[in-house]
Scaffold this active site. Structure first.
Site, PDB file in Angstrom:
ATOM      1  N   ARG A  20       0.952  -1.207   0.015  1.00  0.00           N
ATOM      2  CA  ARG A  20       0.034  -0.017  -0.093  1.00  0.00           C
ATOM      3  C   ARG A  20       0.793   1.310  -0.136  1.00  0.00           C
ATOM      4  O   ARG A  20       0.838   2.188  -0.717  1.00  0.00           O
ATOM      5  CB  ARG A  20      -1.015  -0.092   1.182  1.00  0.00           C
ATOM      6  CG  ARG A  20      -2.412  -0.836   0.987  1.00  0.00           C
ATOM      7  CD  ARG A  20      -2.091  -2.333   0.625  1.00  0.00           C
ATOM      8  NE  ARG A  20      -3.323  -2.993   0.582  1.00  0.00           N
ATOM      9  CZ  ARG A  20      -3.920  -3.691   1.282  1.00  0.00           C
ATOM     10  NH1 ARG A  20      -3.333  -3.780   2.716  1.00  0.00           N
ATOM     11  NH2 ARG A  20      -5.183  -4.239   1.470  1.00  0.00           N
ATOM     12  N   GLU A  33      -9.747 -12.423   2.930  1.00  0.00           N
ATOM     13  CA  GLU A  33     -10.600 -11.204   2.254  1.00  0.00           C
ATOM     14  C   GLU A  33     -10.785 -11.664   0.880  1.00  0.00           C
ATOM     15  O   GLU A  33     -10.746 -10.714  -0.060  1.00  0.00           O
ATOM     16  CB  GLU A  33     -10.160 -10.127   2.528  1.00  0.00           C
ATOM     17  CG  GLU A  33     -10.042  -9.756   3.962  1.00  0.00           C
ATOM     18  CD  GLU A  33      -9.430  -8.277   4.166  1.00  0.00           C
ATOM     19  OE1 GLU A  33      -9.905  -7.473   5.102  1.00  0.00           O
ATOM     20  OE2 GLU A  33      -8.732  -7.725   3.548  1.00  0.00           O
ATOM     21  N   ASP A  48      -1.882  -0.439  12.569  1.00  0.00           N
ATOM     22  CA  ASP A  48      -2.406   0.512  12.078  1.00  0.00           C
ATOM     23  C   ASP A  48      -3.595   1.304  12.882  1.00  0.00           C
ATOM     24  O   ASP A  48      -4.076   2.238  12.464  1.00  0.00           O
ATOM     25  CB  ASP A  48      -2.962   0.223  10.498  1.00  0.00           C
ATOM     26  CG  ASP A  48      -3.849  -1.013  10.478  1.00  0.00           C
ATOM     27  OD1 ASP A  48      -3.592  -1.956  11.367  1.00  0.00           O
ATOM     28  OD2 ASP A  48      -4.686  -0.846   9.776  1.00  0.00           O
TER      29      ASP A  48
HETATM   30  C1  ACM Z   1      -6.034  -8.899   6.990  1.00  0.00           C
HETATM   31  O1  ACM Z   1      -6.133  -8.153   7.875  1.00  0.00           O
HETATM   32  N1  ACM Z   1      -6.577  -8.627   5.896  1.00  0.00           N
HETATM   33  C2  ACM Z   1      -5.223 -10.239   7.341  1.00  0.00           C
END
Ligand code: ACM
EC number: 3.2.1.52
Length: 544
Positions: free
Chosen positions: A162, A328, A439
């Site tokens: 990112r 995800e 984060d």
């Molecule tokens: C994750 O936070 N998508 C592993």
């Protein structure tokens, strides 16, 4: 008890406490016995070392030179008076394991003994933190420390997909991990918004996949429509990766690369559209979130691509464990794809979760055939952990069983899920997001909460405790574009996570930890690390 005896014992206890407070080592060693006197480092004649600890001796020499302007010779050999002696004895593995050490300091000798070079390295880190400074005089209190880590996996993860941070920042993090006796750098090099590792066979992965035109910004974060309007790019050449892997190895840190599959694959698909399910040309996404095409894992060409990428990864990273992400995965792209549905029918796969597990098992087999071991986020088990995501709440659970001998990286779900994974024999690294995500801001994970994390949940039956091999702290970087912002999130919480991974729960104590942190803050300040001040890091405490 006679009153005088009672008083005497009380005075001893207070005196002992007063001395004990003076030894500030983070993470807290598991056994510390202070004695009388001290060793004057200025009087040390040399650093003596066992042949296997030559590099560690050089590391100690350099650290003493840089920090205290002390010039010590290094000599192979052992045991001479007025030296710092690094001694290796494989038999000590019985008591100290692979990473433990004994550090003994008397007024005439400092000795670090361990079964491995890693143990010597940790002893050196303790020694360096235990030095007392008074003017130009540097002393080590007389002490006997015996120390072994609680967990074998003590990780820091860095998402550079990112926001790319670059080599110097990675080195800085590796230095600080070493100082804190952390041993696993989990390097998230690939995601939708960027591909950051050179793969020689597929040059477009970095030519195209490492550059995006702009980046989502703004206070509303995930809901923001604002853009930076500035391109963002960066990747590591294979030479740079080798350099960083070697730099980590010198500090006894293993680098675990993460190559995401089958989701979080947009940057790769932007480079080679045939990797996706609908062969559409796309751009590297400028927004964050989970709305994108994923690999067509039913295509032999895509499978070959993933094997080829892994081959280059095996060559670059000696790590036994290779992380394949697996989190995800948005199944919409597979739902819409004719060839994916035909493949599922042919292979008797009922759900998209089954297809993911089936694919993951094939990758696991490939990784094992190459002498390594697969790891993935806990979605790889095929259980829907996202009933809270609108787009995933209807996903079924898989019937297909995950391959054995993989490491499950637990980040989301309840203790039932951990128990289920452990009862099936999986080893687990516990990176529960609500406790270990760097984060997250300090109001959701203040320092003391980070410190209080126990990777072994209380409700987990005892017989499965051994399945938890450790913990990771995760620096996701969607909203962390700069080094200063990253430092603020990572420091000082990293020290708390280091102690979570190293120190036995009965030896943990927040006030003592906080005291040990103060000299460390000074070290970080000297290194131009922009840590969060304690008043920010302890935000919740302040507000209570
Ligand atoms: C994750 O936070 N998508 C592993």
């Amino acid at each position: 008890m006679k009153k005088s005896l009672y008083l005497f014992l009380l005075i001893c206890l207070v005196a002992f406490e007063a001395v004990a407070q003076e030894i500030n080592i983070l993470p807290r060693p598991n056994k510390i016995e202070l004695a009388k006197g001290q060793f004057a480092l200025g009087d040390a004649k040399a650093i003596q070392y066992a042949p296997e600890a030559e590099k560690e001796a050089a590391f100690l020499k350099k650290a003493l030179q840089e920090r205290y302007n002390l010039s010590l010779q290094t000599n192979a050999g052992k045991g001479k008076k007025n030296t710092i002696s690094l001694e290796l004895d494989k038999k000590l593995a019985k008591d100290l394991g692979k990473e433990g050490y004994r550090l003994t300091s008397t007024p005439t000798q400092v000795t670090i003994r361990a079964a491995t070079a890693a143990g010597i390295h940790y002893g050196i880190q303790s020694l360096l933190q235990a030095v007392h400074t008074s003017g130009d005089s540097y002393t080590l209190p007389a002490v006997a420390i015996e120390d072994t880590p609680r967990f074998e996996w003590r990780g820091l993860h860095l998402d550079e997909a990112r926001h790319f941070k670059g080599k110097e920042e990675v080195k800085l993090l590796l230095d600080e991990m070493a100082r804190l006796k952390m041993n696993t750098f989990h390097w998230h090099l690939v995601d939708d918004q960027g591909w950051r590792i050179e793969i020689k066979k597929y040059p477009k992965l970095t030519e195209i996949g490492s550059v995006r035109k702009s980046t989502a910004v703004g206070e509303k974060k995930w809901n923001s429509n604002k853009q930076s309007g500035e391109p963002h790019s960066g990747f590591y050449t294979q030479e740079e990766i080798k350099e960083l892997v070697a730099y980590a190895a010198e500090r006894h840190i293993n680098v675990v690369p993460e190559i995401e599959m089958p989701g979080h694959a947009s940057a790769a698909i932007a480079a080679y559209p045939w990797l996706g399910t609908d062969n559409q040309k796309i751009e590297v996404p400028v927004k964050f979130g989970r709305f994108y095409d994923i690999y067509d894992v039913t295509s032999p060409k895509v499978q070959e691509f993933l094997h080829d990428v892994l081959q280059e990864v095996f060559t670059l990273f000696p790590s036994q464990v290779i992380h394949i992400g697996g989190d995800e995965v948005g199944y919409e792209a597979w739902e819409k794809s004719k060839q994916v549905n035909a493949y599922m029918k042919e292979h008797g796969l009922k759900t998209y979760a089954d297809l993911q597990v089936h694919f993951t098992n094939n990758i696991s087999r490939y990784i094992e055939q190459n002498g390594r071991r697969m790891m993935g986020w806990n979605e790889i088990m095929g259980i829907n952990i996202h009933p809270d995501f609108e787009e995933k709440k209807a996903d079924a659970n898989a019937e297909t069983e995950l391959a054995k001998n993989v490491v499950v990286h637990f980040w989301k779900g309840d203790v039932k899920l951990i128990t289920q994974a452990a009862s099936k024999g999986y080893q687990l690294v516990n990176s529960l997001h609500s406790m270990t995500y760097l984060d997250y801001n300090y109001s959701s994970i203040p320092l003391q909460k980070a410190y209080s994390f126990d990777p072994v949940p209380q409700e987990l039956p005892k017989e499965y405790h051994q399945n938890i091999i450790g913990t990771g702290s995760q620096m996701w970087s969607e909203w962390i574009p700069t080094r200063g912002e990253m430092h603020y999130q990572v420091f000082p919480r990293l020290a708390a996570y280091a102690e979570v991974g190293w120190t036995q729960p009965e030896n943990k104590n927040y006030e003592q930890f906080r005291k040990g942190l103060l000299p460390l803050l000074k070290v970080w300040e000297d290194r131009d690390i922009h840590f969060a001040p304690l008043s920010d890091a302890e935000e919740q405490k302040k507000n209570q």
